[in-house]
Design a protein around this motif. Structure first.
Motif, PDB file in Angstrom:
ATOM      1  N   VAL A   1       0.851  -1.189   0.000  1.00 28.77           N
ATOM      2  CA  VAL A   1       0.000   0.000   0.000  1.00 28.77           C
ATOM      3  C   VAL A   1       0.887   1.240   0.000  1.00 28.77           C
ATOM      4  CG1 VAL A   1      -1.947  -1.145   1.111  1.00 28.77           C
ATOM      5  CG2 VAL A   1      -0.213  -0.046   2.533  1.00 28.77           C
ATOM      6  N   HIS A   2       0.440   2.269  -0.708  1.00 31.12           N
ATOM      7  CA  HIS A   2       1.290   3.427  -0.968  1.00 31.12           C
ATOM      8  C   HIS A   2       0.857   4.698  -0.252  1.00 31.12           C
ATOM      9  CE1 HIS A   2       3.538   1.730  -4.520  1.00 31.12           C
ATOM     10  NE2 HIS A   2       2.530   0.874  -4.451  1.00 31.12           N
ATOM     11  N   GLY A   3      -0.437   4.997  -0.248  1.00 30.08           N
ATOM     12  CA  GLY A   3      -0.881   6.270   0.317  1.00 30.08           C
ATOM     13  C   GLY A   3      -2.348   6.514   0.031  1.00 30.08           C
ATOM     14  N   SER A   4      -2.640   7.061  -1.148  1.00 32.32           N
ATOM     15  CA  SER A   4      -4.033   7.364  -1.499  1.00 32.32           C
ATOM     16  C   SER A   4      -4.907   6.119  -1.546  1.00 32.32           C
ATOM     17  CB  SER A   4      -4.091   8.078  -2.855  1.00 32.32           C
ATOM     18  OG  SER A   4      -3.454   9.332  -2.780  1.00 32.32           O
ATOM     19  N   ASP A   5      -4.288   4.967  -1.842  1.00 30.63           N
ATOM     20  CA  ASP A   5      -5.070   3.731  -1.884  1.00 30.63           C
ATOM     21  C   ASP A   5      -5.571   3.325  -0.504  1.00 30.63           C
ATOM     22  OD1 ASP A   5      -2.424   3.253  -1.170  1.00 30.63           O
ATOM     23  OD2 ASP A   5      -2.369   1.246  -2.055  1.00 30.63           O
TER      24      ASP A   5
ATOM     25  N   GLN B   1      -7.529   7.669   0.768  1.00 32.01           N
ATOM     26  CA  GLN B   1      -8.732   8.085   0.045  1.00 32.01           C
ATOM     27  C   GLN B   1      -9.733   6.948  -0.158  1.00 32.01           C
ATOM     28  OE1 GLN B   1      -9.484  11.270  -0.796  1.00 32.01           O
ATOM     29  NE2 GLN B   1      -7.630  11.793   0.335  1.00 32.01           N
ATOM     30  N   PHE B   2      -9.230   5.790  -0.560  1.00 32.76           N
ATOM     31  CA  PHE B   2     -10.143   4.710  -0.962  1.00 32.76           C
ATOM     32  C   PHE B   2     -10.947   4.144   0.207  1.00 32.76           C
ATOM     33  CE2 PHE B   2      -7.585   3.347  -4.981  1.00 32.76           C
ATOM     34  CZ  PHE B   2      -7.758   4.628  -5.492  1.00 32.76           C
ATOM     35  N   LEU B   3     -10.384   4.179   1.414  1.00 36.35           N
ATOM     36  CA  LEU B   3     -11.123   3.636   2.555  1.00 36.35           C
ATOM     37  C   LEU B   3     -12.320   4.504   2.941  1.00 36.35           C
ATOM     38  CD1 LEU B   3      -8.356   2.282   4.983  1.00 36.35           C
ATOM     39  CD2 LEU B   3      -9.759   1.011   3.347  1.00 36.35           C
ATOM     40  N   LYS B   4     -12.426   5.682   2.349  1.00 35.46           N
ATOM     41  CA  LYS B   4     -13.571   6.558   2.621  1.00 35.46           C
ATOM     42  C   LYS B   4     -14.815   6.131   1.851  1.00 35.46           C
ATOM     43  CE  LYS B   4     -10.604  10.597   3.430  1.00 35.46           C
ATOM     44  NZ  LYS B   4     -10.235  11.952   2.933  1.00 35.46           N
ATOM     45  N   HIS B   5     -14.622   5.286   0.834  1.00 32.55           N
ATOM     46  CA  HIS B   5     -15.741   4.814   0.015  1.00 32.55           C
ATOM     47  C   HIS B   5     -16.196   3.448   0.531  1.00 32.55           C
ATOM     48  CE1 HIS B   5     -14.928   7.981  -2.981  1.00 32.55           C
ATOM     49  NE2 HIS B   5     -13.658   7.771  -2.666  1.00 32.55           N
ATOM     50  N   ARG B   6     -17.455   3.341   0.894  1.00 30.59           N
ATOM     51  CA  ARG B   6     -17.940   2.167   1.618  1.00 30.59           C
ATOM     52  C   ARG B   6     -17.666   0.852   0.883  1.00 30.59           C
ATOM     53  NH1 ARG B   6     -24.206   1.683   2.926  1.00 30.59           N
ATOM     54  NH2 ARG B   6     -23.829   3.913   3.237  1.00 30.59           N
ATOM     55  N   LEU B   7     -18.026   0.775  -0.406  1.00 31.12           N
ATOM     56  CA  LEU B   7     -17.855  -0.479  -1.135  1.00 31.12           C
ATOM     57  C   LEU B   7     -16.383  -0.794  -1.358  1.00 31.12           C
ATOM     58  CD1 LEU B   7     -18.990  -2.913  -2.544  1.00 31.12           C
ATOM     59  CD2 LEU B   7     -19.372  -1.519  -4.603  1.00 31.12           C
ATOM     60  N   ARG B   8     -15.610   0.219  -1.758  1.00 32.61           N
ATOM     61  CA  ARG B   8     -14.176  -0.007  -1.955  1.00 32.61           C
ATOM     62  C   ARG B   8     -13.512  -0.422  -0.641  1.00 32.61           C
ATOM     63  NH1 ARG B   8     -11.758   4.863  -5.564  1.00 32.61           N
ATOM     64  NH2 ARG B   8     -13.902   5.563  -5.554  1.00 32.61           N
TER      65      ARG B   8
END
Length: 406
Positions: A137-141, A144-151
């Motif tokens: 894992v790098h950063g935005s993944d 940012q991505f954990l803020k989206h419920r399905l992702r």
């Protein structure tokens, strides 16, 4: 050891500067293991409505970079909608290529860099093939991505099932633990810089002459994507707040979807004469731009541990940045630069003014960079690979014995 790397973050013929840090890491890993790279690109017919994705239609299915064979299967994208389902289309896109490569090479391990959709697809491919899987894992993944419920559900699910998770910072590790990933599964290994990065860099005056920059101007450098989330609008506003006769020249190396809007913002602030935007430059040229500068500024709103900061330190240039992500794990004292609270543009402006006026100990800054190198990174990562493969072998032997007893 034979390793399959799955990542969308890798240079290609259309984007030679894309994620050069991954290429550097893999080049060093190749000293320890045999590597093949699957770097999927978006599938898009060459029609206008697909926008920037249509250009990938011309990319060859196979490329070679510095001895690395890179395969480019296509996966379906739907611009503007359904991004949380890209993991499924990504998996479908890489399936045949990965299966065929594994039938040829019988990989010992699958290594994915970027949690989603790469890590999601890699973990499912590894499960189908009976291979261990490690996800980086790098950063935005994560940020940012954990803020989206399905992702979030898909990321947490795939990382929980992966054999190990490799994080580039302690900050990201803590966020993954908070999301429900087992702490023992996550290993922190900092990214690196090339052993010779910055060694041949000339003095500041000579670098300015070679780049055609004014010798008598202080210079703030930004290197990266021109995106609002990277803080480039904050940087322009911060420069505008510095006393007019003390404002440095600011150079923005890179490109991005917010460039036009940024140019308008800079013009509205009356700063056109102080901002230079040379566009993307080859990675080999970045040390020269850094040498010409007085400080690097990276006011990103979210980060992992950006390699550009490690590179600036290696050249002996201080860093001004927001105190986010893993940046405080690199810029650990005021001898290396200044960190301010995110989105505090007044504080950022003051820090930039101090940075270009202070006499820095460049040798001390360079010495700090020695702890971040790709050789050490590759050794630690190979050690992680070896441990995971050993566990897989032990599991296989145990399962075989159970079957024989039954």
């Amino acid at each position: 050891m034979k390793v399959l790397v799955i990542t969308n973050l890798f240079p290609n013929g259309l984007e030679p500067n894309r994620a050069t840090f991954n290429k550097q890491q893999i080049e060093h890993l190749m000293k320890f293991c045999r590597i093949s790279v699957v770097a999927p690109v978006p599938w898009s017919p060459p029609v206008k409505f697909m926008g920037r994705y249509s250009r990938y239609a011309s990319l060859p299915k196979i490329e070679h970079h510095c001895g690395i064979t890179v395969y480019h299967p296509r996966y379906l994208v739907t611009p503007g909608i359904g991004r949380s389902l890209y993991g499924i289309s990504y998996f479908a896109g890489v399936y045949s290529t990965v299966r065929d490569l594994n039938s040829r090479y019988d990989f010992d391990l699958i290594f994915a860099t970027w949690s989603y959709p790469d890590g999601f697809a890699a973990q499912h491919m590894a499960r189908l093939l009976g291979k261990p899987c490690i996800v980086k894992v790098h950063g935005s993944d994560v940020n940012q991505f954990l803020k989206h419920r399905l992702r979030r559900r898909m990321i947490v699910g795939s990382l929980s099932k992966a054999d190990a998770v490799y994080s580039v910072s302690r900050d990201l590790k803590q966020k993954l633990v908070a999301a429900g990933i087992e702490q023992e599964k996550i290993e922190v290994i900092y990214n690196g810089i090339g052993e010779h990065f910055g060694e041949a860099v000339c003095a500041r005056r000579e670098a300015k002459l070679r780049l055609g920059l004014p010798e008598d101007r202080k210079i703030i450098l930004y290197v990266g994507n021109l995106l609002e989330s990277k803080g480039v609008f904050d940087l322009a506003e911060a420069i505008s707040r510095i006393n007019e006769n003390e404002r440095p020249t600011t150079i923005l190396v890179g490109d991005g979807r917010d460039r036009k809007r940024l140019e308008v913002s800079i013009a509205s602030l009356g700063l056109q004469a102080l901002f230079l935007m040379p566009g993307p430059r080859p990675h080999s040229e970045i040390p020269l731009w850094m040498a010409a500068s007085d400080a690097l500024c990276l006011p990103s709103h979210n980060e992992g541990v950006p390699n550009v900061i490690l590179e600036s330190v290696a050249v002996g240039r201080p860093v001004v940045a927001y105190r986010v992500g893993g940046i405080p794990e690199v810029v650990t004292s005021d001898d290396l630069g200044y960190l301010v609270a995110p989105r505090q543009i007044g504080d950022l402006s003051i820090a930039l003014a101090f940075a270009v006026s202070k006499k820095w100990d460049e040798e001390k800054i360079r010495a700090h960079a020695l702890r971040f190198n790709w050789e050490a990174n590759a050794r630690r990562l190979f050690d992680l690979f070896s441990r995971i493969c050993s566990k897989q072998s032990e599991r296989s032997v145990f399962e075989k014995e159970e079957v024989e007893v039954a």
